[in-house]
Design an enzyme around this catalytic site. Structure first.
Site, mmCIF file in Angstrom:
data_model
loop_
_atom_site.group_PDB
_atom_site.id
_atom_site.type_symbol
_atom_site.label_atom_id
_atom_site.label_comp_id
_atom_site.label_asym_id
_atom_site.label_seq_id
_atom_site.Cartn_x
_atom_site.Cartn_y
_atom_site.Cartn_z
ATOM 1 N N GLU A 60 0.817 -1.219 0.000
ATOM 2 C CA GLU A 60 0.000 0.000 0.000
ATOM 3 C C GLU A 60 0.847 1.263 0.000
ATOM 4 O O GLU A 60 0.504 2.256 -0.647
ATOM 5 C CB GLU A 60 -0.947 -0.008 1.204
ATOM 6 N N ASP A 84 -10.153 -1.508 4.479
ATOM 7 C CA ASP A 84 -9.865 -0.374 5.365
ATOM 8 C C ASP A 84 -8.627 -0.554 6.226
ATOM 9 O O ASP A 84 -7.772 0.314 6.316
ATOM 10 C CB ASP A 84 -11.075 -0.119 6.263
ATOM 11 N N HIS A 129 -10.506 -5.937 8.303
ATOM 12 C CA HIS A 129 -11.423 -5.899 7.171
ATOM 13 C C HIS A 129 -12.697 -5.125 7.509
ATOM 14 O O HIS A 129 -13.626 -5.102 6.711
ATOM 15 C CB HIS A 129 -11.810 -7.306 6.732
#
Length: 336
Positions: A60, A84, A129
């Site tokens: 990420e 998230d 999650h």
């Protein structure tokens, strides 16, 4: 009007942005051939090619760092964070680079980056999650933070986010992905409701109930349930979490005199605290009761079998309404 699920509405908005501006590129884990874990980007790589819809490594921070470089070169990257709780490795890139670059360069460099984040719970998923990390980013100057609650806003606001020269965190409530609604695909973007504004989704006169994302529908259900007991609730979908459209909330609270704020994220330091404090400052002499927050608990997101006790439901929101109405508390049986 077209009837679409929220996932399909976002997909349609992405397609329209890709078609209208060849500087728009999509990046993320499994968003290409697979179409994303929720299939939000389904079919876009085959339509626009691998140079416009790119699969990335599971990294990420690397995704956001690459987006910063692309923005420098005039592109409009749209990054998908798969879940998230996976956004935290990218936190440094977002708050140290993406949020600050425009200010750091005195306006010479823009960061038109959209970061899509499926967020919140309600799908029985594991830890990482089902987080609600929006307050971290609402706190960082230089970022816009929005959340959508219905297919029409999902379709319109993803395009507005991509067209915006500021970086935008775009939070998508994952348990609403498959809920259908009517979408007007023909209204020009310039004529649509501005991304930074809240909207009143249910009119009322006794209590202002502010929510966003996944809890907007629960708030609307609460308004219907409360009306059976003679309580009129005005539900506001906040939509923009940074900046907050306080004018709309102030106008409502000056009418009702009571405020309840509901969200899934933890209470301490959350959006509910910011909205409650700001409205108290602006509407102190209009308030009939101190604002009440109905939120997730100050704990890590619990295991799937316990999330029903963590996520605010209809009863907990109605309990908050009872408290600001000085009525016997529907959960505890005593007055607040």
């Amino acid at each position: 009007m077209t009837t679409l699920t929220m996932a399909k509405a976002i997909n349609a908005g992405l397609r329209r942005s890709l078609a209208s501006d060849d500087k728009v590129v999509l990046m993320g884990e499994d968003i290409g051939k697979l179409g994303g874990v929720y299939r939000v980007t389904d079919g876009l790589q085959s339509e626009f090619g691998e140079r416009r819809v790119m699969d990335t490594p599971l990294a990420e921070s690397g995704i956001l760092g690459t987006a910063v470089g692309l923005a420098y070169r005039g592109f409009r990257p749209v990054c998908e964070i798969q879940f998230d709780g996976f956004i935290y490795p990218a936190f440094d890139q977002i708050v140290s680079q993406v949020a600050r670059m425009h200010y750091r360069t005195r306006g010479a460099v823009k960061m038109p980056i959209t970061i899509r984040v499926p967020f919140a719970g309600g799908i029985g998923a594991a830890e990482h999650h089902s987080d609600s990390p929006e307050a971290y980013f609402a706190h960082a100057a230089g970022l816009r933070v929005v959340s959508v609650a219905d297919p029409q806003d999902a379709y319109t606001m993803i395009q507005q986010a991509i067209a915006c020269d500021d970086p935008v965190l775009y939070f998508e409530p994952k348990r609403r992905y498959h809920v259908k609604g009517e979408v007007d695909e023909l209204t020009p973007l310039d004529d649509a409701r501005p991304m930074g504004t809240a909207k009143i989704v249910t009119s009322g006169s006794d209590v202002t109930l502010v929510a966003y994302g996944p809890l907007v529908q629960t708030a609307k259900d609460a308004a219907v349930a409360a009306s059976d007991e003679g309580v009129s609730i005005e539900v506001i979908d906040l939509r923009s979490l940074a900046p907050v459209d306080f004018d709309t909330v102030v106008a409502s609270v000056r009418k009702t005199g009571r405020l309840v704020v509901a969200h899934e994220a933890a209470q301490s330091g959350g959006l509910g605290a910011e909205v409650s404090a700001s409205i108290t400052e602006r509407c102190f002499y209009y308030l009939e009761h101190a604002p009440v927050r109905v939120t997730g608990h100050d704990i890590p997101y619990p295991p799937a079998k316990l999330e029903q006790y963590h996520v605010p439901d209809l009863d907990r929101i109605l309990d908050g309404v009872d408290r600001v109405m000085d009525r016997p508390n529907s959960l505890t049986g005593v007055e607040d």
